[in-house]
Structures are given as C-alpha cells and as structure tokens.
Design a protein around this motif. Structure first.
Motif, PDB file in Angstrom:
ATOM      1  N   ILE A   1      39.327  -3.777  46.469  1.00  0.00           N
ATOM      2  CA  ILE A   1      39.462  -5.227  46.321  1.00  0.00           C
ATOM      3  C   ILE A   1      40.348  -5.568  45.126  1.00  0.00           C
ATOM      4  N   VAL A   2      40.228  -4.815  44.034  1.00  0.00           N
ATOM      5  CA  VAL A   2      41.115  -5.041  42.890  1.00  0.00           C
ATOM      6  C   VAL A   2      42.555  -4.762  43.306  1.00  0.00           C
ATOM      7  N   GLY A   3      42.760  -3.704  44.085  1.00  0.00           N
ATOM      8  CA  GLY A   3      44.103  -3.411  44.578  1.00  0.00           C
ATOM      9  C   GLY A   3      44.632  -4.507  45.486  1.00  0.00           C
ATOM     10  N   ALA A   4      43.749  -5.092  46.284  1.00  0.00           N
ATOM     11  CA  ALA A   4      44.160  -6.188  47.158  1.00  0.00           C
ATOM     12  C   ALA A   4      44.549  -7.424  46.350  1.00  0.00           C
ATOM     13  N   LEU A   5      43.842  -7.674  45.250  1.00  0.00           N
ATOM     14  CA  LEU A   5      44.241  -8.768  44.355  1.00  0.00           C
ATOM     15  C   LEU A   5      45.600  -8.488  43.742  1.00  0.00           C
ATOM     16  N   ALA A   6      45.819  -7.229  43.353  1.00  0.00           N
ATOM     17  CA  ALA A   6      47.090  -6.861  42.727  1.00  0.00           C
ATOM     18  C   ALA A   6      48.261  -7.021  43.692  1.00  0.00           C
ATOM     19  N   SER A   7      48.022  -6.720  44.972  1.00  0.00           N
ATOM     20  CA  SER A   7      49.097  -6.815  45.971  1.00  0.00           C
ATOM     21  C   SER A   7      49.134  -8.177  46.650  1.00  0.00           C
ATOM     22  N   VAL A   8      48.279  -9.085  46.196  1.00  0.00           N
ATOM     23  CA  VAL A   8      48.185 -10.439  46.746  1.00  0.00           C
ATOM     24  C   VAL A   8      47.898 -10.402  48.252  1.00  0.00           C
ATOM     25  N   SER A   9      47.116  -9.426  48.707  1.00  0.00           N
ATOM     26  CA  SER A   9      46.730  -9.376  50.108  1.00  0.00           C
ATOM     27  C   SER A   9      45.386 -10.050  50.357  1.00  0.00           C
ATOM     28  N   VAL A  10      44.729 -10.514  49.298  1.00  0.00           N
ATOM     29  CA  VAL A  10      43.584 -11.421  49.433  1.00  0.00           C
ATOM     30  C   VAL A  10      43.847 -12.621  48.547  1.00  0.00           C
ATOM     31  N   ASP A  11      43.342 -13.771  48.951  1.00  0.00           N
ATOM     32  CA  ASP A  11      43.523 -14.996  48.168  1.00  0.00           C
ATOM     33  C   ASP A  11      42.412 -15.158  47.132  1.00  0.00           C
ATOM     34  N   LEU A  12      41.186 -14.874  47.551  1.00  0.00           N
ATOM     35  CA  LEU A  12      40.012 -14.999  46.702  1.00  0.00           C
ATOM     36  C   LEU A  12      39.213 -13.712  46.812  1.00  0.00           C
TER      37      LEU A  12
ATOM     38  N   ILE B   1      35.174 -11.921  45.708  1.00  0.00           N
ATOM     39  CA  ILE B   1      33.848 -11.996  45.095  1.00  0.00           C
ATOM     40  C   ILE B   1      33.493 -10.605  44.610  1.00  0.00           C
ATOM     41  N   MET B   2      33.150 -10.501  43.322  1.00  0.00           N
ATOM     42  CA  MET B   2      32.807  -9.206  42.739  1.00  0.00           C
ATOM     43  C   MET B   2      31.881  -9.413  41.550  1.00  0.00           C
ATOM     44  N   GLY B   3      31.339  -8.308  41.067  1.00  0.00           N
ATOM     45  CA  GLY B   3      30.390  -8.397  39.973  1.00  0.00           C
ATOM     46  C   GLY B   3      31.005  -8.338  38.594  1.00  0.00           C
ATOM     47  N   ARG B   4      32.249  -7.887  38.497  1.00  0.00           N
ATOM     48  CA  ARG B   4      32.893  -7.778  37.183  1.00  0.00           C
ATOM     49  C   ARG B   4      34.387  -8.022  37.363  1.00  0.00           C
ATOM     50  N   PRO B   5      34.916  -9.134  36.823  1.00  0.00           N
ATOM     51  CA  PRO B   5      36.337  -9.425  36.994  1.00  0.00           C
ATOM     52  C   PRO B   5      37.208  -8.312  36.409  1.00  0.00           C
ATOM     53  N   PRO B   6      38.309  -7.987  37.061  1.00  0.00           N
ATOM     54  CA  PRO B   6      39.185  -6.937  36.537  1.00  0.00           C
ATOM     55  C   PRO B   6      40.007  -7.434  35.357  1.00  0.00           C
ATOM     56  N   ARG B   7      40.479  -6.506  34.563  1.00  0.00           N
ATOM     57  CA  ARG B   7      41.412  -6.869  33.492  1.00  0.00           C
ATOM     58  C   ARG B   7      42.828  -6.981  34.039  1.00  0.00           C
ATOM     59  N   VAL B   8      43.127  -6.131  35.013  1.00  0.00           N
ATOM     60  CA  VAL B   8      44.439  -6.148  35.667  1.00  0.00           C
ATOM     61  C   VAL B   8      44.202  -6.112  37.168  1.00  0.00           C
ATOM     62  N   PRO B   9      44.786  -7.086  37.914  1.00  0.00           N
ATOM     63  CA  PRO B   9      45.602  -8.202  37.438  1.00  0.00           C
ATOM     64  C   PRO B   9      44.750  -9.259  36.727  1.00  0.00           C
ATOM     65  N   GLU B  10      45.402 -10.090  35.957  1.00  0.00           N
ATOM     66  CA  GLU B  10      44.696 -11.163  35.263  1.00  0.00           C
ATOM     67  C   GLU B  10      44.226 -12.190  36.277  1.00  0.00           C
ATOM     68  N   VAL B  11      42.958 -12.567  36.170  1.00  0.00           N
ATOM     69  CA  VAL B  11      42.380 -13.489  37.142  1.00  0.00           C
ATOM     70  C   VAL B  11      41.670 -14.643  36.462  1.00  0.00           C
ATOM     71  N   GLN B  12      41.470 -15.696  37.227  1.00  0.00           N
ATOM     72  CA  GLN B  12      40.573 -16.777  36.831  1.00  0.00           C
ATOM     73  C   GLN B  12      39.248 -16.525  37.522  1.00  0.00           C
ATOM     74  N   ALA B  13      38.165 -16.504  36.763  1.00  0.00           N
ATOM     75  CA  ALA B  13      36.851 -16.146  37.299  1.00  0.00           C
ATOM     76  C   ALA B  13      35.867 -17.295  37.136  1.00  0.00           C
ATOM     77  N   THR B  14      35.098 -17.555  38.183  1.00  0.00           N
ATOM     78  CA  THR B  14      34.068 -18.589  38.166  1.00  0.00           C
ATOM     79  C   THR B  14      32.734 -17.955  38.527  1.00  0.00           C
ATOM     80  N   VAL B  15      31.709 -18.201  37.722  1.00  0.00           N
ATOM     81  CA  VAL B  15      30.383 -17.643  37.980  1.00  0.00           C
ATOM     82  C   VAL B  15      29.785 -18.310  39.216  1.00  0.00           C
ATOM     83  N   LEU B  16      29.253 -17.486  40.123  1.00  0.00           N
ATOM     84  CA  LEU B  16      28.621 -17.995  41.334  1.00  0.00           C
ATOM     85  C   LEU B  16      27.104 -17.979  41.261  1.00  0.00           C
TER      86      LEU B  16
END
Length: 306
Positions: free
Chosen positions: A138-149, A151-166
């Motif tokens: 999922i982190v790799g998918a964020l890096a390649s922009v193959s997912v838009d949003l 949900i995970m338990g710990r936001p990655p450092r790379v790529p830089e993301v905006q995180a909202t607590v659910l």
C-alpha cells in the motif's frame, strides 16, 4: 453535396429561433442579434446543406421547409447532447461522479468492504475501488499514485502524506481457547515471555508493534517467533496451539465472540493505536476523491468493529 462538417452552433441556433418565433426579426431579438446577422447564418446553413431550409412569407413570416424540419431535429439532438455533457461535467467537477481507488492494509480488510459498501450507497455514481495489500504494497501504491486514498495504522514517512485519524486500533494478545494462560487474570512478564509468538512478516505494522512490546517487557530478552504470511494463518496457527499472538482486535472480533480464541490479560494491553486515512501531500485529490475522503472522515470510525 451537404457539408455537415461546416455547420456551426450559431447557424443551428438561428434556425431553431426562426422555428420558435416565426420570423427572422423575432429570432434576431430573441438571440440579441440583428436581422441581417440571423439572415447570414441561415444562408450559410442552407449552403452547407445544399437545400432551402426557410421559406419567407408576407409580413416577414418565416417557416421551415421539410428540409429545414429535418435539420431542426438534428439541431435539437445536438443541444440535448450538449446539455447532457455539461451536466456530466458539472457532476464530475463537484465529485458526484468519478472513480476513487482506496488502498487498505490487510488488517483493515475485515471492515473495509462494509465501508466501501456504505460509500457506494451514499455515492452511487462514484466507483470506489478497493485494493488490499501488505503495508509495503500500500505504501508502494501511494508512492506510484496507483491509489488515491489509503487506510493504515501508521502513516509512512515516504511518500509524504496528509493523515487524518479515523478511530482507535486496539491490539490484543490472543491464545487458543484452552490455553494454560487463559483465564488466569493479569499475566506476569515472565509468563508471557515463556510463550512462543506467531508473528507476521518483517516490516508489517503488527510485527513492529510486537517487537516494541517485547522489548519493553523483556528488556532485550529474545523471544521465540514463528512467522506467518497473513492474519488468517496467524489465527489458525494460534488456534492450533503453535503459540500466542499480538494482533489487531479488529481481525479477531468474530473468533473472540465465538470463543475460538481468548484475549489474554497483561499490563499495558490492549495496545491502542489509531487508524489513519492518508493521501499524498503533493498530489491533489479529484473532486470525487475529496468527496469520498470527507465522507469517510465524517463517519467518525462508525465502520470500525465494536
């Protein structure tokens, strides 16, 4: 020969105005043009169709010929199609239509389908695609922009993301129903460290959390670990008596309720982390993505298992 490729909207609208208002003068007033301008548009249209489209009568009355009526049908169809296209574009611009890919770590697959079903009911014209994978995937998918949003338990450092607590994400220590430690109340560190642990692969969020828990508990004392590739195999291994496991309570809610697994009591447990909804900071969400993001946040974790 007719030349439809040369026809313009102005010419077609001039013909429509004459049909609706009955004269070139009235058509010009309706379109805020001069009569000569409307006359010119009609002449060009007749040239493009190689046919007489308008007949002019006494007192300035004008009516369409059979050829003109045939062109009028096409003109109205074009206007209808343009209005539908404009409405479609408006819906896309406002996030009422579109496609959003939601990536979730494997631990979230126990509640993500219910969440997506709720989103689809609330936004039937938005396709919400669910992608489930390991944290690394999922982190790799964020890096390649193959997912838009995601949900995970710990936001990655790379790529830089905006995180909202659910909402809260409790982790518990589980054992088989007839395990010797079951029902013994608050367990000592020694009792826990004497057990073998069924764990996820290196790099998974649950594995990292367990390693930190054991480090605090045993102050560097090594623990026996049996690695499994998924939460399902971890649960089956624990039920088979291969060890205990630290796992998300959300993944074992059914087994705990049915009595197939038990939750062990120990100091500092459950370990409560948070679920986060993340998206890349440097990539703007589409209007549909913003709408789905807002909906998930507005649910305030109601989709999480109780």
């Amino acid at each position: 020969m007719p030349k439809p490729e040369a026809v313009t909207l102005k010419q077609l609208r001039a013909l429509q105005a004459v049909s609706e208002h009955g004269s070139i003068t009235a058509a010009a007033e309706a379109n805020r043009l001069t009569p000569p301008a409307v006359h010119t548009q009609l002449r060009q249209l007749e040239t493009n169709f190689n046919a007489r489209l308008v007949e002019r009568g006494p007192q300035g009355v004008a009516r369409l010929t059979r050829q003109g009526e045939a062109v009028l049908v096409g003109a109205r169809a074009i206007e209808t199609a343009l209005e539908a296209s404009a409405e479609h574009v408006r819906a896309i611009n406002e996030g009422m239509e579109g496609m959003v890919t939601l990536g979730v770590v494997s631990t979230a697959k126990y509640f993500a389908p219910r969440l997506v079903a709720g989103l689809q009911r609330a936004h039937p014209s938005v396709d919400v695609l669910l992608r489930v994978g390991s944290r690394e995937t999922i982190v790799g998918a964020l890096a390649s922009v193959s997912v838009d949003l995601a949900i995970m338990g710990r936001p990655p450092r790379v790529p830089e993301v905006q995180a909202t607590v659910l909402g809260p994400h409790p982790h518990v220590l589980i054992a088989r129903a007839n395990h010797p430690l079951a029902g013994r109340g608050r367990l000592t560190a020694e009792a826990i460290l004497s057990e073998g642990f069924v764990v996820r692969e290196e790099g998974s969020g649950t594995r990292i959390l367990l390693e930190r828990f054991l480090e605090r508990l045993g102050r560097g004392r090594p623990a026996r670990m049996l690695e499994m590739e998924s939460n399902e195999t971890v649960k089956q291994a624990v039920m088979a008596g291969l060890g205990v496991a630290l796992i998300s309570r959300h993944t074992v809610a059914e087994e705990l309720a049915a009595g197939r697994l038990v939750e062990l009591d120990a100091q500092a447990l459950p370990l409560v982390r948070q679920w986060f909804l993340v998206h890349r900071s440097d990539t703007a969400l589409s209007a549909a993505g913003r709408r789905i993001h807002a909906d998930i946040v507005a649910r305030q974790g109601a989709f999480l298992p109780g």
